[in-house]
Enzyme design. Structure first.
Site, PDB file in Angstrom:
ATOM      1  N   ASN A 110     -23.213  96.921  -2.517  1.00 27.13           N
ATOM      2  CA  ASN A 110     -22.318  96.716  -2.212  1.00 27.13           C
ATOM      3  C   ASN A 110     -21.733  98.658  -2.243  1.00 27.13           C
ATOM      4  O   ASN A 110     -22.295  99.401  -2.785  1.00 27.13           O
ATOM      5  CB  ASN A 110     -21.164  96.349  -3.237  1.00 27.13           C
ATOM      6  N   PHE A 114     -14.831 101.427  -5.544  1.00 33.38           N
ATOM      7  CA  PHE A 114     -13.482 100.833  -6.214  1.00 33.38           C
ATOM      8  C   PHE A 114     -11.694 100.335  -5.864  1.00 33.38           C
ATOM      9  O   PHE A 114     -11.058 100.927  -6.399  1.00 33.38           O
ATOM     10  CB  PHE A 114     -13.270 102.414  -6.962  1.00 33.38           C
ATOM     11  N   SER A 173     -20.359 104.094 -11.827  1.00 31.86           N
ATOM     12  CA  SER A 173     -20.388 103.672 -10.112  1.00 31.86           C
ATOM     13  C   SER A 173     -21.059 104.482  -9.207  1.00 31.86           C
ATOM     14  O   SER A 173     -21.049 105.796  -9.659  1.00 31.86           O
ATOM     15  CB  SER A 173     -19.199 102.902  -9.873  1.00 31.86           C
ATOM     16  N   ASN A 175     -20.625 104.978  -5.914  1.00 32.44           N
ATOM     17  CA  ASN A 175     -19.379 104.320  -4.704  1.00 32.44           C
ATOM     18  C   ASN A 175     -18.781 105.768  -4.538  1.00 32.44           C
ATOM     19  O   ASN A 175     -18.062 105.320  -3.810  1.00 32.44           O
ATOM     20  CB  ASN A 175     -18.978 103.232  -4.599  1.00 32.44           C
ATOM     21  N   THR A 176     -18.136 106.018  -5.952  1.00 31.56           N
ATOM     22  CA  THR A 176     -17.905 107.215  -5.669  1.00 31.56           C
ATOM     23  C   THR A 176     -18.206 108.573  -5.965  1.00 31.56           C
ATOM     24  O   THR A 176     -18.702 108.807  -6.815  1.00 31.56           O
ATOM     25  CB  THR A 176     -16.556 107.161  -7.003  1.00 31.56           C
ATOM     26  N   LYS A 214     -20.267 102.261 -19.760  1.00 31.37           N
ATOM     27  CA  LYS A 214     -21.122 101.200 -18.760  1.00 31.37           C
ATOM     28  C   LYS A 214     -22.273 102.154 -18.091  1.00 31.37           C
ATOM     29  O   LYS A 214     -21.489 103.026 -17.465  1.00 31.37           O
ATOM     30  CB  LYS A 214     -20.244 100.814 -18.157  1.00 31.37           C
ATOM     31  N   ASN A 243     -25.190  99.659 -14.569  1.00 33.82           N
ATOM     32  CA  ASN A 243     -24.211  99.544 -13.013  1.00 33.82           C
ATOM     33  C   ASN A 243     -25.554  99.211 -12.618  1.00 33.82           C
ATOM     34  O   ASN A 243     -26.931  98.369 -12.397  1.00 33.82           O
ATOM     35  CB  ASN A 243     -23.568 100.465 -13.163  1.00 33.82           C
TER      36      ASN A 243
END
Length: 352
Positions: A110, A114, A173, A175-176, A214, A243
């Site tokens: 993915n 967010f 994450s 993805n940021t 996390k 994660n």
């Protein structure tokens, strides 16, 4: 009913991945989810990070980003449910397509970014269920275009204080852009320091809500001890390991294996469990651990527990196995405990 949900899961997998997910959320809101007793196996009850869980199996963040179906997931038998990631302001996330099934590998990639409806919606959903039971956590993140990302975490903590049972600080994450930089020593000191100050003001003389950190599975082993000590210094209650990963194992065979984003599911199991063992060795029981990554059945959940996790979380496995997997894992854990001569799940923690 198990056959019903297996068929439903098979049908959903014929839809594009993100549409299947939104359809699942709608079905759960309509009351079509499974029903199971989270307390069916008393030997699985455990205390983690200040929380008393009916069983150690939790729903990982990412499934219910907007806190729309926490009670449906508790009804499925989860011992605790983590909603989010939520950011202060509504955020559309990255361009579609951004969610991919790697069916051949029982994995998911993915790059959602967010996507969520923000704190206004999230807090309203928590208020709507305030009188209901069950343990709900809020996974906090930062907006992509924020000038002060640490302030976003502080805002989330303050806004949701008193509405949920624990908070997870998600700085892992992929993805940021730049978010994982907060895992660095100096950046983490500032982040946890500001959150600790806010937490003290919010709690006053009352007991504080637990706060978890996390981390990414791509964290260097040399950083593990440092992260443990920083988490303890600032009073965090648990570390969630881990994660999604930006690495792509050579074992991947799916045509989607080259997509950008975070990889989760079966290929993450060995990597995340090895990191969990490192954290367990460094922590020496001084801070609780929650294991995440590649759990698709009771054997893998048990392996995480024996590696040092007091509780575990999953999400990707639901894509391939359906919601009845929760009951199956709990039953399997109970059987494994008995086979190994343990009377409670706590006795098995860290015995690998």
């Amino acid at each position: 009913m198990s056959i019903f949900y297996k068929v439903g899961t098979s049908v959903l997998r014929r839809l594009p991945a993100e549409r299947a997910h939104t359809t699942t959320i709608k079905a759960l809101r309509a009351g079509l989810g499974p029903k199971a007793n989270a307390k069916a196996f008393p030997e699985l009850a455990v205390k983690v990070g200040g929380l008393s869980l009916p069983n150690p199996l939790g729903l990982a963040a990412g499934f219910d980003k907007d806190c729309d179906v926490p009670d449906a997931m508790l009804d499925a038998g989860f011992g605790f449910v983590e909603c989010g990631t939520v950011t202060p302001r509504l955020q559309a996330g990255n361009p579609k397509p951004r969610l991919f099934r790697l069916t051949e590998d029982e994995a998911v990639i993915n790059r959602m970014g967010f996507n969520n409806k923000g704190l206004d919606h999230f807090s309203a959903r928590l208020r709507d269920r305030r009188e209901k039971g069950g343990l709900i956590g809020a996974n906090l993140g930062a907006n992509k275009d924020s000038d002060d990302r640490i302030a976003d975490y502080v805002t989330g903590l303050a806004r949701l204080w008193g509405m949920c049972d624990y908070f997870t600080i998600n700085i892992s994450s992929p993805n940021t852009p730049g978010l994982r930089n907060l895992q660095g020593s100096t950046e983490m000191d500032e982040l946890l320091g500001r959150l600790s100050e806010t937490r003290a003001k919010l709690s006053g003389d009352s007991p504080s809500y637990p706060m978890f950190l996390k981390v990414a599975p791509d964290l260097d082993f040399s950083d593990v001890e440092r992260v443990v000590e920083q988490a303890r210094t600032y009073g965090l209650n648990a570390i969630i390991v881990s994660n999604t990963t930006i690495e792509r194992p050579d074992s991947l065979t799916s045509p989607h294996r080259g997509e950008g984003g975070g990889l989760s599911g079966q290929p993450l199991f060995e990597k995340s469990t090895a990191l969990l063992q490192e954290f367990s060795d460094a922590a020496e029981g001084r801070i609780d651990l929650i294991g995440v990554g590649g759990i698709g059945g009771g054997a893998q959940a048990y392996a995480k527990i024996k590696a040092g996790a007091k509780a575990v979380q999953l999400y990707s496995a639901l894509v391939y196995n359906g919601p009845q997997l929760v009951q199956e894992i709990c039953a399997d854990l109970s059987a494994r405990l008995k086979a190994d001569g343990f009377s409670t799940i706590a006795e098995a923690v860290g015995t690998a």
